[in-house]
Design an enzyme around this catalytic site. Structure first.
Site, short mmCIF file in Angstrom:
data_model
loop_
_atom_site.label_atom_id
_atom_site.label_comp_id
_atom_site.label_asym_id
_atom_site.label_seq_id
_atom_site.Cartn_x
_atom_site.Cartn_y
_atom_site.Cartn_z
CB CYS A 128 -0.89 -0.02 1.24
SG CYS A 128 -1.94 1.44 1.38
CB CYS A 145 -5.44 -0.20 2.68
SG CYS A 145 -4.21 -0.62 3.91
CB CYS A 156 -3.90 3.55 5.73
SG CYS A 156 -3.91 3.24 3.95
CB CYS A 186 -9.53 -3.80 -11.43
SG CYS A 186 -9.15 -2.63 -12.72
#
Ligand SMILES: [Zn+2]
Length: 165
Positions: free
Chosen positions: A79, A127, A130, A150
């Site tokens: 991330c 995520c 976060c 995607c």
């Protein structure tokens, strides 16, 4: 007659209570809690304008624009907001869509919600650490999962596996 009035009042009370509970539950569900939480100004300072637009404002990068489309090395895609490892290079494939695509994720790293930005419902994912938006998951992927994750390349940081060891 009185009995009936009491009954109706009680029923109204019950419905009122249910409605009240529902109203209270809705904002609580909307405000998801994350391990890493920052103010808007902090995110703006940490991220590039493009990363901010995608991770924090659910934007979408221009298809074909990500250098990660051509990334063929072994490694981990993490991330860009918090460095949590999200995908392994072993699950990446060429979907032809213009966005980095994966048939599965590292387990337990994303949370889903449905968005209606393009009228038809799509399954957005973000995520778990976060809350950063990454992309959408579709049911037209290859075996073994049949899923296509995607992902916006700009929301990812590629960490090549150290091959010297
Ligand atoms: Zn993150």
């Amino acid at each position: 007659m009185i009995d009936r009035r009491i009954l109706l009042a009680s029923l109204a009370g019950l419905f009122g209570l249910a409605a009240f509970r529902w109203l209270r539950a809705t904002p609580a569900q909307a405000a998801e809690k994350f391990e890493i939480e920052k103010t808007d100004a902090e995110w703006r300072a940490q991220l590039t304008p493009q990363q901010y637009e995608i991770l924090r404002k659910q934007g979408t990068e221009r298809p074909g624009s990500s250098p990660l489309l051509k990334e063929k090395r072994k490694g981990i895609f993490a991330c860009a907001g918090c460095d949590l490892p999200l995908f392994s290079s072993e699950t990446k494939y060429e979907s032809g869509t213009g966005w980095p695509s994966f048939f599965t994720t590292i387990p337990g790293v994303f949370d889903n919600k449905t968005d209606y930005k393009l009228i038809l419902p799509r399954s957005e994912y973000h995520c778990i650490r976060c809350g950063g938006h990454h992309g959408h998951v579709f049911d037209d992927g290859p075996p073994p999962t049949g899923k296509r994750w995607c992902n916006n390349g700009v929301a990812l940081r590629f960490l090549p596996r150290d091959t010297k060891k």
